[in-house]
Design a protein around this motif. Structure first.
Motif, short mmCIF file in Angstrom:
data_model
loop_
_atom_site.label_atom_id
_atom_site.label_comp_id
_atom_site.label_asym_id
_atom_site.label_seq_id
_atom_site.Cartn_x
_atom_site.Cartn_y
_atom_site.Cartn_z
N LEU A 260 -3.70 3.54 10.20
CA LEU A 260 -4.74 2.69 9.65
C LEU A 260 -4.51 1.21 9.95
O LEU A 260 -5.46 0.42 9.99
CB LEU A 260 -4.81 2.88 8.13
CG LEU A 260 -5.27 4.26 7.64
CD1 LEU A 260 -5.22 4.32 6.11
CD2 LEU A 260 -6.68 4.56 8.13
N PHE A 261 -3.24 0.83 10.17
CA PHE A 261 -2.93 -0.58 10.42
C PHE A 261 -2.44 -0.83 11.84
O PHE A 261 -2.57 -1.95 12.34
CB PHE A 261 -1.84 -1.05 9.44
CG PHE A 261 -2.25 -0.96 7.99
CD1 PHE A 261 -2.98 -1.97 7.40
CD2 PHE A 261 -1.91 0.15 7.23
CE1 PHE A 261 -3.35 -1.89 6.07
CE2 PHE A 261 -2.27 0.23 5.89
CZ PHE A 261 -3.00 -0.79 5.32
N SER B 174 4.00 6.26 -5.09
CA SER B 174 4.24 6.49 -6.51
C SER B 174 3.56 7.76 -7.01
O SER B 174 3.96 8.30 -8.04
CB SER B 174 3.76 5.29 -7.32
OG SER B 174 2.36 5.12 -7.18
N PHE B 175 2.53 8.23 -6.32
CA PHE B 175 1.87 9.46 -6.77
C PHE B 175 1.64 10.47 -5.66
O PHE B 175 1.06 11.52 -5.89
CB PHE B 175 0.51 9.13 -7.44
CG PHE B 175 -0.46 8.38 -6.56
CD1 PHE B 175 -1.33 9.05 -5.74
CD2 PHE B 175 -0.50 6.99 -6.59
CE1 PHE B 175 -2.23 8.36 -4.96
CE2 PHE B 175 -1.39 6.30 -5.80
CZ PHE B 175 -2.27 6.98 -4.98
N VAL B 176 2.10 10.19 -4.43
CA VAL B 176 2.02 11.14 -3.32
C VAL B 176 3.40 11.22 -2.68
O VAL B 176 3.99 10.19 -2.35
CB VAL B 176 0.97 10.71 -2.26
CG1 VAL B 176 0.98 11.69 -1.10
CG2 VAL B 176 -0.41 10.64 -2.88
N TRP C 298 3.26 13.65 8.32
CA TRP C 298 1.84 13.44 8.66
C TRP C 298 1.20 12.42 7.73
O TRP C 298 0.31 11.68 8.14
CB TRP C 298 1.10 14.77 8.59
CG TRP C 298 1.62 15.76 9.57
CD1 TRP C 298 2.35 16.88 9.30
CD2 TRP C 298 1.49 15.71 11.00
NE1 TRP C 298 2.68 17.54 10.46
CE2 TRP C 298 2.17 16.85 11.52
CE3 TRP C 298 0.87 14.82 11.88
CZ2 TRP C 298 2.22 17.10 12.89
CZ3 TRP C 298 0.94 15.08 13.25
CH2 TRP C 298 1.62 16.20 13.73
N TRP C 299 1.66 12.36 6.49
CA TRP C 299 1.14 11.36 5.56
C TRP C 299 1.49 9.95 6.03
O TRP C 299 0.65 9.06 6.06
CB TRP C 299 1.72 11.64 4.17
CG TRP C 299 1.19 10.75 3.08
CD1 TRP C 299 0.08 10.95 2.33
CD2 TRP C 299 1.78 9.54 2.62
NE1 TRP C 299 -0.06 9.93 1.42
CE2 TRP C 299 0.97 9.05 1.57
CE3 TRP C 299 2.92 8.81 2.97
CZ2 TRP C 299 1.26 7.87 0.89
CZ3 TRP C 299 3.21 7.64 2.29
CH2 TRP C 299 2.38 7.19 1.26
N LEU C 300 2.75 9.74 6.41
CA LEU C 300 3.17 8.44 6.91
C LEU C 300 2.44 8.08 8.20
O LEU C 300 2.04 6.93 8.41
CB LEU C 300 4.68 8.43 7.15
CG LEU C 300 5.58 8.39 5.92
CD1 LEU C 300 7.03 8.56 6.33
CD2 LEU C 300 5.38 7.09 5.17
N LEU C 301 2.27 9.08 9.07
CA LEU C 301 1.59 8.83 10.33
C LEU C 301 0.15 8.37 10.09
O LEU C 301 -0.33 7.41 10.71
CB LEU C 301 1.60 10.10 11.19
CG LEU C 301 0.97 10.00 12.58
CD1 LEU C 301 1.73 9.02 13.45
CD2 LEU C 301 0.93 11.37 13.25
N VAL D 243 0.84 -1.20 0.00
CA VAL D 243 0.00 0.00 0.00
C VAL D 243 0.88 1.26 0.00
O VAL D 243 0.63 2.22 -0.74
CB VAL D 243 -0.94 0.00 1.21
CG1 VAL D 243 -1.68 1.33 1.33
CG2 VAL D 243 -1.96 -1.14 1.10
N LEU D 244 1.93 1.25 0.83
CA LEU D 244 2.82 2.40 0.89
C LEU D 244 3.58 2.59 -0.42
O LEU D 244 3.79 3.71 -0.88
CB LEU D 244 3.81 2.22 2.05
CG LEU D 244 3.22 2.40 3.45
CD1 LEU D 244 4.19 1.87 4.50
CD2 LEU D 244 2.90 3.85 3.72
#
Length: 349
Positions: free
Chosen positions: A219-220, A204-206, A211-214, A198-199
């Motif tokens: 979620l998991f 590939s497009f973000v 904060w994005w990684l957090l 998923v990461l």
């Protein structure tokens, strides 16, 4: 009465025994203080490792470049851009009318040493105490800043995951039946999703950032505490005090979070240091694989990756490994002490 107070707060005899048990584990107790000292020190990393002076006295006035940006013209220079305090010309202007006080490590994690006598990565020296990485950046400064961002990321991830996981486990265990069954099936499906893929797809497009990684890892990561809290609520909902509260008309939310949750959190608290440990490891692993923080960010995982890519410079891999191993070991020792503190066999009496 003083024996039943801690930091001015009245505590119960059970809590007192738990605190005594925690202090009785000398390794965990000392590890907690060492971890707190290192973490609190890293919070003021700008005053420890920086290429800007902490204090400047120039022409009778005082300046704090570590907190405020000053143009070169402030100190008699020619350009209106931010002053470069390592420039020999600007140094001469300031020292002619005052002085500068630099941090103990005169390098920021983004600073590049352009005056290396050997090609980067340079070995440890009087200028760069732990050497430099392959981009001529001071390794000690990057480790200090990387330690801070790793612990802050781990704390935020642990806090958010704990709130979500405890709430989910409480709902499952308290209501049971179809609610519990549906949640269990959902968790089985959700846990089967390969988070690494998923990461990779999202990266590939973000452009990844803190904060994005957090958000993605939350979620998991929240499922780590669900099973423990669920089991405690399944047991606690059958207790007499819960039945009595229901008979008196007390709402489910009040029963769950005021009466059952305090008992369920005893088991969850013993796992929190280990959850924090895995949270820090998650960010380090992603940075090591190149899927974590943006390029140039101070990161323990990125330093480890540089150590792998530069085997001819063993100081990079050894120093990053030692920092990461010490951090995770301290958290493990604290977790063992917390586990002993809440052990029912040691709190009876």
């Amino acid at each position: 009465m003083s024996g039943n107070r801690f930091l001015g707060i009245a505590i119960s005899p059970l809590t007192r025994r738990r605190l005594d048990n925690f202090r009785g584990n000398r390794r965990g107790f000392i590890s907690l203080w060492l971890f707190l000292a290192l973490f609190l020190t890293s919070l003021v990393a700008e005053f420890i490792a920086n290429d800007k002076p902490i204090l400047v006295k120039f022409d009778g006035a005082y300046y704090m470049p570590v907190l405020t940006m000053y143009p070169e013209t402030t100190f008699g220079g020619e350009f209106p851009t931010e002053a470069d305090y390592n420039d020999p010309f600007l140094k001469g202007l300031i020292e002619a009318k005052g002085w500068m006080v630099f941090p103990p490590v005169p390098w920021h994690h983004t600073s590049i040493n352009y005056l290396l006598e050997v090609p980067a990565p340079a070995p440890p020296s009087e200028v760069n105490w732990l050497g430099t990485d392959d981009q001529a950046r001071d390794l000690l400064a990057r480790l200090i800043y990387g330690f801070r961002i790793s612990v802050l990321f781990g704390l935020l991830l642990t806090l958010a995951s704990t709130i979500i996981g405890v709430t989910a486990g409480a709902v499952q265990g308290y209501f049971g039946g179809w609610v519990d069954l549906g949640f269990q099936r959902f968790m089985e499906i959700w846990s089967g999703i390969p988070r690494l893929y998923v990461l990779i797809i999202l990266a590939s497009f973000v452009e990844p950032n803190f904060w994005w990684l957090l958000s993605i890892l939350i979620l998991f990561h929240w499922m780590s505490l669900v099973s423990v809290v669920r089991a405690e609520f399944l047991r606690g909902r059958q207790q007499d005090y819960v039945r009595a509260a229901r008979a008196l008309g007390v709402g489910n939310i009040v029963i769950m979070f005021r009466h059952v949750l305090p008992n369920a959190m005893v088991a969850a608290l013993t796992l929190l240091p280990f959850v924090l440990n895995s949270s820090i490891t998650a960010l380090t692993s992603l940075d090591f694989l190149g899927l974590g923080l943006p390029p140039g960010s101070a990161s323990l995982g990125e330093v480890l990756a540089q150590g792998k890519a530069n085997l001819q410079a063993p100081w990079i891999g050894i120093s990053s490994f030692c920092v990461l191993a010490a951090l995770l070991s301290l958290l493990i020792f604290v977790g063992e002490a917390v586990r002993d503190a809440f052990d029912p066999r040691k709190t009876q009496g």
